[in-house]
Scaffold this motif. Structure first.
Motif, mmCIF file in Angstrom:
data_model
loop_
_atom_site.group_PDB
_atom_site.id
_atom_site.type_symbol
_atom_site.label_atom_id
_atom_site.label_comp_id
_atom_site.label_asym_id
_atom_site.label_seq_id
_atom_site.Cartn_x
_atom_site.Cartn_y
_atom_site.Cartn_z
ATOM 1 N N THR A 200 28.574 35.571 -0.144
ATOM 2 C CA THR A 200 29.407 35.089 -1.236
ATOM 3 C C THR A 200 30.852 35.086 -0.765
ATOM 4 O O THR A 200 31.326 36.086 -0.212
ATOM 5 C CB THR A 200 29.256 35.992 -2.477
ATOM 6 O OG1 THR A 200 27.883 36.016 -2.883
ATOM 7 C CG2 THR A 200 30.108 35.484 -3.633
ATOM 8 N N TYR A 201 31.580 34.016 -0.994
ATOM 9 C CA TYR A 201 32.920 33.875 -0.438
ATOM 10 C C TYR A 201 33.914 33.499 -1.529
ATOM 11 O O TYR A 201 33.611 32.695 -2.412
ATOM 12 C CB TYR A 201 32.929 32.809 0.671
ATOM 13 C CG TYR A 201 31.947 33.109 1.779
ATOM 14 C CD1 TYR A 201 32.296 33.931 2.842
ATOM 15 C CD2 TYR A 201 30.650 32.605 1.737
ATOM 16 C CE1 TYR A 201 31.390 34.231 3.842
ATOM 17 C CE2 TYR A 201 29.731 32.898 2.732
ATOM 18 C CZ TYR A 201 30.113 33.714 3.784
ATOM 19 O OH TYR A 201 29.201 34.014 4.762
ATOM 20 N N ALA A 202 35.093 34.058 -1.457
ATOM 21 C CA ALA A 202 36.175 33.727 -2.378
ATOM 22 C C ALA A 202 37.494 34.091 -1.724
ATOM 23 O O ALA A 202 37.616 35.180 -1.156
ATOM 24 C CB ALA A 202 36.015 34.481 -3.697
ATOM 25 N N PRO A 203 38.490 33.220 -1.768
ATOM 26 C CA PRO A 203 39.785 33.565 -1.195
ATOM 27 C C PRO A 203 40.432 34.764 -1.878
ATOM 28 O O PRO A 203 41.219 35.484 -1.262
ATOM 29 C CB PRO A 203 40.618 32.294 -1.414
ATOM 30 C CG PRO A 203 39.614 31.202 -1.558
ATOM 31 C CD PRO A 203 38.445 31.822 -2.236
ATOM 32 N N LEU A 204 40.128 34.995 -3.128
ATOM 33 C CA LEU A 204 40.720 36.102 -3.870
ATOM 34 C C LEU A 204 39.626 36.914 -4.551
ATOM 35 O O LEU A 204 38.823 36.376 -5.309
ATOM 36 C CB LEU A 204 41.707 35.576 -4.915
ATOM 37 C CG LEU A 204 42.425 36.639 -5.766
ATOM 38 C CD1 LEU A 204 43.316 37.511 -4.891
ATOM 39 C CD2 LEU A 204 43.238 35.981 -6.872
ATOM 40 N N GLU A 205 39.596 38.207 -4.257
ATOM 41 C CA GLU A 205 38.654 39.133 -4.904
ATOM 42 C C GLU A 205 39.450 40.153 -5.705
ATOM 43 O O GLU A 205 40.387 40.772 -5.215
ATOM 44 C CB GLU A 205 37.810 39.859 -3.865
ATOM 45 C CG GLU A 205 36.859 40.897 -4.472
ATOM 46 C CD GLU A 205 36.122 41.714 -3.421
ATOM 47 O OE1 GLU A 205 35.389 42.656 -3.804
ATOM 48 O OE2 GLU A 205 36.308 41.430 -2.220
ATOM 49 N N VAL A 206 39.062 40.304 -6.965
ATOM 50 C CA VAL A 206 39.682 41.298 -7.844
ATOM 51 C C VAL A 206 38.599 42.285 -8.255
ATOM 52 O O VAL A 206 37.586 41.896 -8.832
ATOM 53 C CB VAL A 206 40.308 40.637 -9.098
ATOM 54 C CG1 VAL A 206 40.905 41.698 -10.012
ATOM 55 C CG2 VAL A 206 41.356 39.621 -8.693
#
Length: 265
Positions: A200-206
């Motif tokens: 799973t990929y995302a430029p921003l993880e919170v």
């Protein structure tokens, strides 16, 4: 200083200095300066080679003078690991080793909030290229590793005041400052490849971690948005909550759905 050393000094003074070796015993000093024993002196105490002043906090130790300079290198148990000052390149390098400032068990103690354990202050007047005054570059070469990041860690062990942050990115535009394209305080960018077929990929993880006995305080959220300063009303009237940029097209079945007038989640 023994007779052999006097003999060697005499040979050096008359120009016969080839293979001259002066041998000093433990705690014997070579002094420099006008006072008895020297304003400063060098000695071997049996395990440590020291340069010391006769009076504490006196003088300075320089290598070069800004006109006549030389490189300086300290090896660390290997010819491939060293600390180097390259005077011609005006560069300080640590090769094959690492540097720490304090430790978890023995941190550096700051006596005032304005002091910095480490500070970098730069400027650049070049009109070409991409200016990056600080670079952290890491290559992960072993499978199943985790992390690979630069981490800013804050441990809050007392009731703090109006705010607390582990990391802050801030851009200040002066009256003459602007950006022709996109300006941001923090940029999150990721490049995918043919190898990213799983995961799973995302430029921003919170991520918010709430323990079994964790409290949510007055009001806790995954994101907080605030408009500050005297011109807040200007943005409140003419600003946008977020913008959808290049590569995203509103259409049926797309990420930005023209059918349902919403975003795909």
């Amino acid at each position: 200083m023994g007779g052999k050393n006097w003999e060697r000094l005499q040979r050096a003074a008359t120009g016969d200095a080839e293979s001259v070796v002066l041998t000093l015993g433990d705690d014997e000093k070579i002094g420099f300066g006008g006072v008895t024993g020297g304003d400063v002196f060098a000695r071997w105490d049996g395990s440590i080679f020291e340069f010391l002043p006769e009076t504490d906090d006196t003088g300075a130790f320089n290598i070069g003078d800004g006109t006549y300079d030389m490189d300086f290198k300290v090896f660390m148990d290997s010819t491939a690991a060293y600390f180097e000052v390259d005077q011609s390149a005006q560069l300080v390098s640590i090769v094959g080793g690492y540097m720490t400032i304090g430790t978890t068990g023995s941190p550096t103690t700051q006596t005032a909030t304005g002091t910095k354990a480490f500070g970098v202050y730069t400027t650049c007047a070049s009109t070409t290229g991409n200016f990056e005054p600080v670079l952290f570059e890491t290559a992960v070469t072993a499978a199943t590793q985790t992390g690979g990041r630069v981490k800013a860690y804050l441990s809050v062990e007392a009731a703090m005041g109006g705010w607390s942050n582990a990391f802050k990115g801030e851009v200040v535009y002066t009256a003459a400052g602007s950006t022709a394209g996109m300006g941001s305080a923090i940029c999150a960018e990721m490049t995918l490849s043919a190898g990213t077929t799983a995961g799973t990929y995302a430029p921003l993880e919170v991520e918010l971690t709430v323990g079994a006995s964790g409290s949510l305080g007055t009001k806790t959220s995954l994101m907080y948005f605030n408009i500050g300063s005297a011109g807040a009303a200007t943005f409140d009237t003419g600003g946008y909550f977020f913008q959808i940029g290049d590569g995203i097209t509103a259409a049926a079945g797309k990420f930005c759905s023209a059918t349902y007038q919403t975003l795909k989640c």
